[in-house]
Design a protein around this motif. Structure first.
Motif, PDB file in Angstrom:
ATOM      1  N   SER A 102       0.667  -1.311   0.020  1.00 30.66           N
ATOM      2  CA  SER A 102      -0.002   0.170  -0.130  1.00 30.66           C
ATOM      3  C   SER A 102       1.008   1.280  -0.052  1.00 30.66           C
ATOM      4  O   SER A 102       2.180   1.022  -0.264  1.00 30.66           O
ATOM      5  N   PHE A 103       0.589   2.444   0.333  1.00 30.76           N
ATOM      6  CA  PHE A 103       0.860   3.667   0.076  1.00 30.76           C
ATOM      7  C   PHE A 103       2.166   3.714   1.259  1.00 30.76           C
ATOM      8  O   PHE A 103       2.121   3.417   2.414  1.00 30.76           O
ATOM      9  N   SER A 104       3.417   4.085   0.518  1.00 31.66           N
ATOM     10  CA  SER A 104       4.848   3.971   1.225  1.00 31.66           C
ATOM     11  C   SER A 104       4.757   5.037   2.360  1.00 31.66           C
ATOM     12  O   SER A 104       5.573   4.733   3.478  1.00 31.66           O
ATOM     13  N   MET A 105       3.910   5.992   2.506  1.00 30.72           N
ATOM     14  CA  MET A 105       4.039   7.026   3.524  1.00 30.72           C
ATOM     15  C   MET A 105       3.552   6.496   5.107  1.00 30.72           C
ATOM     16  O   MET A 105       3.918   6.793   6.048  1.00 30.72           O
ATOM     17  N   TYR A 106       2.465   5.355   5.026  1.00 28.34           N
ATOM     18  CA  TYR A 106       1.867   5.006   6.046  1.00 28.34           C
ATOM     19  C   TYR A 106       2.724   4.508   7.133  1.00 28.34           C
ATOM     20  O   TYR A 106       3.219   4.722   8.528  1.00 28.34           O
ATOM     21  N   PRO A 107       3.852   3.372   6.550  1.00 30.52           N
ATOM     22  CA  PRO A 107       5.042   2.750   7.503  1.00 30.52           C
ATOM     23  C   PRO A 107       6.142   3.993   7.828  1.00 30.52           C
ATOM     24  O   PRO A 107       6.662   3.892   9.008  1.00 30.52           O
TER      25      PRO A 107
END
Ligand SMILES: *Cc1c(COP(=O)(O)O)cnc(C)c1O
Length: 347
Positions: A102-107
């Motif tokens: 999914s979107f890399s900014m969450y982690p």
């Protein structure tokens, strides 16, 4: 450097592509169709701090999405909204859950705020299993769950009903990131349900469908209680006056946006079929990009040598690529380069 937070020490800084290019299809940015001749902002009090609550902009957003302005917060891209959510809800050691990929900014944000980030693997065809999400959530009791819908980078869309069913069963905060919802064929937005649940936040942006990634404008939609909590944490004057004004102008062009989105969907079909014809494994997408798999070695380099930039993936997703839907001309150049590479591989 002993002073630095351990959570930041082993974080890598976000590095966008810096390779020279002719055709940029790596970041889902879309075309500059609203302000081709530039944009003129007149009569602003540039000496004063901006309107801290972005009132006029929120009124325009409210008209655009048909949701009360009291349910909206605006900021520097949905990225700022994601960070504000973590600042408001997540303490050190608490858990955040999302699908993988999914979107890399969450982690990344999870790590900065010393939260634990847990992943629920997508199915082999990159669809997602909401029951599996529920079962894992029951086990680990995450505090915040990010659901990117349609999902970046796969383009997979979950139905509204499935998400609502999930929200009803969980006490966790459910954040539905709808950065690409405008491109969906059968709009499954949850923007109109935010007042029905105590634990739902919807994220939107002008970076994709409006083609305005440069001005950094995103917004969050939720019930008034959550909005008032997040507003306690939001920095004053977070959104500059120029962005607020350009955003207002853009939102008044809903028809142009709809027309642009319609074109993207048509071109998405063309690119999808061509990729299939060329023999790639291609995934159905409800967004302004297409996810595909290739066994061609170093396809990214081969494309970028021809001036074409796409997004590549590593690790488990080695051999997978994401290409934005560009203009007709950009898509043609991409497909032409790809065809040459494929033919060269065969010979
Ligand atoms: C592009 C994108 C955004 C938008 O980010 P901005 O900060 O608004 O530019 C948000 N979420 C996802 C999943 C995206 O792909």
């Amino acid at each position: 450097m002993q002073l630095i937070k351990p959570s930041v020490l082993n974080l890598k800084s976000y590095k966008p592509n810096e390779i020279p290019y002719r055709v940029k299809l790596d970041a889902n940015e879309g075309c500059n169709y609203l302000f081709k001749d530039g944009v003129e902002i007149k009569n602003i009090d540039i000496n004063y701090y901006p309107d801290s609550q972005s009132l006029q902009l929120r009124k325009e957003l409210s008209r655009f999405i048909e949701v009360d302005k009291e349910n909206i917060i605006a900021g520097n891209g949905s990225s700022e909204m994601i960070e504000l959510i973590l600042k408001t809800f997540v303490d050190k050691g608490e858990t955040i859950l999302s699908f993988e990929p999914s979107f890399s900014m969450y982690p990344i944000y999870s790590q900065i705020y010393s939260a634990q980030y847990k992943r629920v693997e997508c199915n082999d065809d990159f669809s997602v299993d909401m029951n599996k999400l529920f079962e894992i959530q029951k086990e680990i009791n995450a505090k915040v769950i990010f659901i990117c819908n349609p999902n970046n980078p796969t383009g997979y869309q979950i139905s509204k009903e499935e998400i609502i069913h999930f929200i009803k069963k969980t006490d966790a905060l459910v954040v539905v990131d709808e950065a690409y919802m405008e491109f969906s064929n059968n709009g499954q937005s949850l923007k109109d349900e935010v007042n029905d649940y105590p634990n739902l936040i919807v994220l939107r942006t002008l970076s994709k469908a409006f083609g305005l990634a440069s001005i950094r404008l995103g917004y969050l939609i939720s019930n008034k209680e959550i909005v008032s909590m997040i507003n306690k944490v939001k920095p004053p004057y977070n959104l500059n006056t120029l962005t607020q004004q350009v955003g207002i102008k853009a939102l008044r062009e809903k028809e142009k946006m709809n027309e642009y989105v319609k074109g993207v969907k048509e071109r998405r079909k063309v690119v999808f079929n061509k990729l299939k014809q060329l023999g790639f494994k291609v995934y159905e997408s409800e967004a302004n990009f297409i996810f595909f798999k290739s066994d061609i070695l170093s396809l990214f380099e081969k494309l970028s040598n021809k001036g074409i930039l796409v997004r590549r993936f590593t690790g488990n997703l080695e051999g997978y690529y994401r290409v934005s839907i560009g203009t007709n001309d950009e898509n043609k150049q991409f497909l032409k380069a790809l065809k040459e590479i494929v033919e060269n591989e065969r010979s």
